[in-house]
Write a protein that holds these residues in place. Structure first.
Motif, PDB file in Angstrom:
ATOM      1  N   HIS A 163     -64.892 -55.261 -20.105  1.00 19.29           N
ATOM      2  CA  HIS A 163     -66.420 -54.917 -19.696  1.00 19.29           C
ATOM      3  C   HIS A 163     -67.142 -54.763 -20.960  1.00 19.29           C
ATOM      4  O   HIS A 163     -68.219 -55.497 -21.161  1.00 19.29           O
ATOM      5  N   HIS A 221     -76.211 -51.951 -19.745  1.00 20.49           N
ATOM      6  CA  HIS A 221     -74.884 -51.770 -19.876  1.00 20.49           C
ATOM      7  C   HIS A 221     -74.996 -50.778 -21.148  1.00 20.49           C
ATOM      8  O   HIS A 221     -74.211 -49.601 -21.261  1.00 20.49           O
ATOM      9  N   ASP A 270     -73.307 -49.151 -12.834  1.00 20.95           N
ATOM     10  CA  ASP A 270     -72.622 -50.510 -12.453  1.00 20.95           C
ATOM     11  C   ASP A 270     -71.802 -50.665 -11.266  1.00 20.95           C
ATOM     12  O   ASP A 270     -70.741 -50.181 -11.321  1.00 20.95           O
ATOM     13  N   HIS A 325     -66.679 -56.310 -11.479  1.00 26.95           N
ATOM     14  CA  HIS A 325     -66.107 -56.512 -12.819  1.00 26.95           C
ATOM     15  C   HIS A 325     -66.007 -54.980 -13.338  1.00 26.95           C
ATOM     16  O   HIS A 325     -65.276 -54.687 -14.529  1.00 26.95           O
TER      17      HIS A 325
HETATM   18 MN   MN3 Z   1     -71.433 -54.556 -15.931  1.00 23.62          MN
END
Ligand code: MN3
Length: 237
Positions: free
Chosen positions: A67, A117, A202, A206
């Protein structure tokens, strides 16, 4: 003779180490989200304050590594390329997001991914820390208790269709839970509900698929064990 498989593996690892070393030695990476090169806004991948394996068992080391070193790194790189080739200048990501509807999907998706992120990594910690003070009062006042906040947050995350983010925001002095599609965030002018992000999760596959596969609910339950409440409280001020 080196096999192709091995070569790819080595190359992958080399890239990771270069990136990680850069994030350790680049002082700009300590600044949340961005630095400026002249008037040109650019994004920086923040250094993690913990190791890839430190959030286990909530988030496994391999998921964190992929990630961080692949997904997030590509958003940062692509955002900076897009800002540069489209000749876009802002003084901060907040200014960019406040005008994001004037720009291309490439800018929107990658700048969102770069910023979101960094915000997500900072929202987590392996240290045991507790909700307290003004933040706890605000949460109790709005949701009744932290358990109710988690319930509503998890419900929003479970009901969010496809890729995106779930947020606790402050909107005109009130706390709210919202979700955004893709890499959008509540700072963007085109968000249905805008506000100051306090906590972000998130919910792209993924972020959890290697460990949890389709069990998004289990990811949510475990994720609360690594939430950095001290950071959330700082953001509220
Ligand atoms: Mn992500």
């Amino acid at each position: 003779m080196q096999t192709r498989r091995k070569f790819i593996k080595n190359t992958g690892k080399g890239l990771m180490l270069v990136a990680f070393a850069d994030s350790l030695t680049n002082p700009a990476s300590a600044i949340t989200a961005t630095s400026e090169r002249g008037r040109q806004l650019s994004f920086v991948q923040d250094k993690l304050s913990y190791s890839f394996g430190d959030l286990e068992p909530a988030i496994d080391a391999l998921t964190m590594e992929i990630h961080y070193t692949r997904h997030h790194m590509i958003y940062v790189k692509s955002a900076n390329e897009a800002l540069s080739t489209e000749n876009i200048s802002y003084t901060s990501p907040v200014d960019l997001f406040a005008n994001i509807s004037n720009h291309s999907p490439r800018i929107r998706n990658n700048a969102g991914g770069a910023w979101n992120h960094n915000f997500f990594w900072e929202s987590m910690t392996p240290k045991i820390n507790e909700l307290s003070g003004k933040l706890q009062d605000a949460i109790n006042g709005t949701f009744g208790s932290s358990e109710k906040l988690k319930e509503q947050f998890n419900k929003t995350a479970t009901m969010h269709f496809g890729s995106g983010w779930v947020w606790l925001i402050e909107n005109k002095g009130k706390l709210e839970i919202i979700s955004t599609p893709n890499q959008d965030n509540p700072l963007m002018d085109l968000a249905d509900i805008k506000g100051k992000p306090l906590l972000g999760l998130d919910v792209w596959e993924h972020a959890y698929y290697l460990k949890y596969q389709n069990r998004r609910a289990d990811y949510l339950t475990n994720w609360w064990n690594v939430v950095n409440w001290e950071k959330v409280a700082e953001r509220l001020v």
